[in-house]
Design a protein around this motif. Structure first.
Motif, short mmCIF file in Angstrom:
data_model
loop_
_atom_site.label_atom_id
_atom_site.label_comp_id
_atom_site.label_asym_id
_atom_site.label_seq_id
_atom_site.Cartn_x
_atom_site.Cartn_y
_atom_site.Cartn_z
N ILE A 125 46.91 25.36 7.74
CA ILE A 125 46.10 24.42 8.48
C ILE A 125 45.42 25.18 9.60
CG2 ILE A 125 46.15 22.26 9.81
CD1 ILE A 125 47.11 22.06 6.87
N SER A 126 44.17 24.90 9.85
CA SER A 126 43.44 25.62 10.90
C SER A 126 44.01 25.29 12.27
CB SER A 126 41.97 25.21 10.86
OG SER A 126 41.30 25.67 11.99
N SER A 127 44.23 26.32 13.07
CA SER A 127 44.76 26.08 14.41
C SER A 127 43.78 25.29 15.25
CB SER A 127 45.11 27.40 15.10
OG SER A 127 43.97 28.20 15.25
N SER A 128 42.51 25.32 14.88
CA SER A 128 41.54 24.55 15.64
C SER A 128 41.68 23.07 15.36
CB SER A 128 40.12 25.02 15.32
OG SER A 128 39.82 24.78 13.96
N LEU A 145 39.98 23.36 3.23
CA LEU A 145 39.79 24.30 2.12
C LEU A 145 41.00 24.27 1.21
CD1 LEU A 145 38.26 27.47 3.84
CD2 LEU A 145 37.07 25.67 2.59
N GLY A 146 40.80 24.65 -0.04
CA GLY A 146 41.90 24.72 -0.99
C GLY A 146 42.46 23.34 -1.30
N ASP A 147 43.74 23.29 -1.60
CA ASP A 147 44.43 22.03 -1.87
C ASP A 147 44.80 21.41 -0.53
OD1 ASP A 147 46.17 19.94 -2.51
OD2 ASP A 147 47.08 21.05 -4.17
N ARG A 148 43.89 20.62 0.01
CA ARG A 148 44.05 20.09 1.36
C ARG A 148 45.33 19.30 1.55
NH1 ARG A 148 38.88 16.75 2.13
NH2 ARG A 148 39.62 16.05 0.10
N LEU A 149 45.68 18.46 0.59
CA LEU A 149 46.89 17.65 0.71
C LEU A 149 48.13 18.54 0.70
CD1 LEU A 149 48.11 14.88 1.05
CD2 LEU A 149 48.05 14.61 -1.44
N ALA A 150 48.16 19.53 -0.17
CA ALA A 150 49.29 20.47 -0.21
C ALA A 150 49.38 21.24 1.11
CB ALA A 150 49.15 21.43 -1.38
N ASN A 151 48.24 21.60 1.69
CA ASN A 151 48.23 22.30 2.98
C ASN A 151 48.86 21.43 4.06
OD1 ASN A 151 46.89 24.44 1.80
ND2 ASN A 151 44.88 23.78 2.52
N LEU A 152 48.48 20.15 4.09
CA LEU A 152 49.05 19.24 5.09
C LEU A 152 50.55 19.09 4.89
CD1 LEU A 152 46.32 16.45 5.23
CD2 LEU A 152 46.79 18.20 6.95
N ARG A 153 50.97 18.91 3.65
CA ARG A 153 52.40 18.74 3.35
C ARG A 153 53.19 19.98 3.76
NH1 ARG A 153 51.58 15.80 -2.46
NH2 ARG A 153 51.45 13.68 -1.64
N ALA A 154 52.64 21.17 3.49
CA ALA A 154 53.32 22.41 3.85
C ALA A 154 53.44 22.56 5.37
CB ALA A 154 52.58 23.61 3.26
N ALA A 155 52.39 22.20 6.08
CA ALA A 155 52.42 22.29 7.54
C ALA A 155 53.45 21.34 8.11
CB ALA A 155 51.04 22.00 8.12
N ILE A 156 53.51 20.12 7.59
CA ILE A 156 54.48 19.14 8.07
C ILE A 156 55.90 19.62 7.76
CG2 ILE A 156 55.35 16.79 7.73
CD1 ILE A 156 52.33 15.98 7.33
N ALA A 157 56.12 20.14 6.56
CA ALA A 157 57.45 20.63 6.18
C ALA A 157 57.88 21.79 7.07
CB ALA A 157 57.44 21.05 4.72
N SER A 158 56.95 22.63 7.49
CA SER A 158 57.31 23.81 8.28
C SER A 158 57.69 23.46 9.72
CB SER A 158 56.15 24.82 8.29
OG SER A 158 55.10 24.38 9.11
N GLY A 196 27.99 21.50 7.00
CA GLY A 196 27.80 22.72 6.24
C GLY A 196 29.10 23.34 5.75
N GLN A 197 30.20 22.62 5.87
CA GLN A 197 31.48 23.07 5.34
C GLN A 197 32.14 21.87 4.66
OE1 GLN A 197 34.27 24.20 8.45
NE2 GLN A 197 33.03 23.12 9.96
N PRO A 198 33.22 22.08 3.92
CA PRO A 198 33.86 20.96 3.21
C PRO A 198 34.43 19.92 4.17
CG PRO A 198 34.61 23.08 2.35
CD PRO A 198 33.83 23.36 3.61
N PRO A 199 34.59 18.67 3.70
CA PRO A 199 35.20 17.63 4.54
C PRO A 199 36.67 17.92 4.81
CG PRO A 199 34.80 16.80 2.33
CD PRO A 199 34.20 18.17 2.39
N PHE A 200 37.18 17.40 5.92
CA PHE A 200 38.57 17.57 6.30
C PHE A 200 39.42 16.45 5.73
CE2 PHE A 200 36.95 20.52 9.35
CZ PHE A 200 38.02 21.37 9.63
N LEU A 201 40.65 16.79 5.38
CA LEU A 201 41.68 15.81 5.11
C LEU A 201 42.61 15.89 6.31
CD1 LEU A 201 42.47 13.77 2.95
CD2 LEU A 201 44.07 15.47 2.04
N ASN A 202 42.88 14.76 6.94
CA ASN A 202 43.62 14.71 8.20
C ASN A 202 44.90 13.89 8.06
OD1 ASN A 202 41.41 15.84 10.05
ND2 ASN A 202 40.38 14.22 8.92
N ALA A 203 45.84 14.15 8.93
CA ALA A 203 47.07 13.36 9.02
C ALA A 203 47.61 13.52 10.44
CB ALA A 203 48.11 13.84 8.01
N ALA A 204 48.53 12.64 10.80
CA ALA A 204 49.18 12.73 12.11
C ALA A 204 50.67 12.52 11.91
CB ALA A 204 48.62 11.66 13.05
#
Length: 108
Positions: free
Chosen positions: A95-98, A12-25, A48-56
């Motif tokens: 980022i979703s804890s799930s 949801l939202g700006d998926r790439l920004a969410n991933l970057r923020a999680a990694i930075a934290s 039935g929900q938006p696609p995920f953007l993933n990273a490791a």
């Protein structure tokens, strides 16, 4: 030090920004990122929900494996304060804890 591997995802939202923020934290939580993947998109499950953007990421930490996983999940708790349920869309502010998965290997 323990090497940990974290899989992250946001849908949801700006998926790439969410991933970057999680990694930075992660660094603030005692988890030093040593390598990161590129991002890739996957379909949601259930549909039935938006696609995920993933990273490791690979990281080093002095925390034991359970504490490092718990610490990484703290940065992924939905901002509303309620834990995300499995299969629920990830909030735009985190980022979703799930979608945080952890694995580790003790380094000698």
């Amino acid at each position: 030090m323990t090497r940990v591997y974290l899989a992250l995802g946001s849908n949801l939202g700006d998926r790439l920004a969410n991933l970057r923020a999680a990694i930075a934290s992660l660094d603030e939580r005692g988890i030093a990122v040593t390598a990161r993947s590129s991002a890739w998109e996957t379909p949601p499950v259930p549909a039935g929900q938006p696609p995920f953007l993933n990273a490791a990421v690979a990281a080093e930490t002095a925390l034991d494996p359970r504490r490092s996983c718990a610490s990484s999940r703290q940065s992924s708790t939905p901002s509303a304060g309620a834990p995300a349920r499995t299969g629920a869309p990830a909030p735009s502010t985190s980022i979703s804890s799930s979608t945080v998965m952890c694995a580790s290997r003790r380094r000698s």
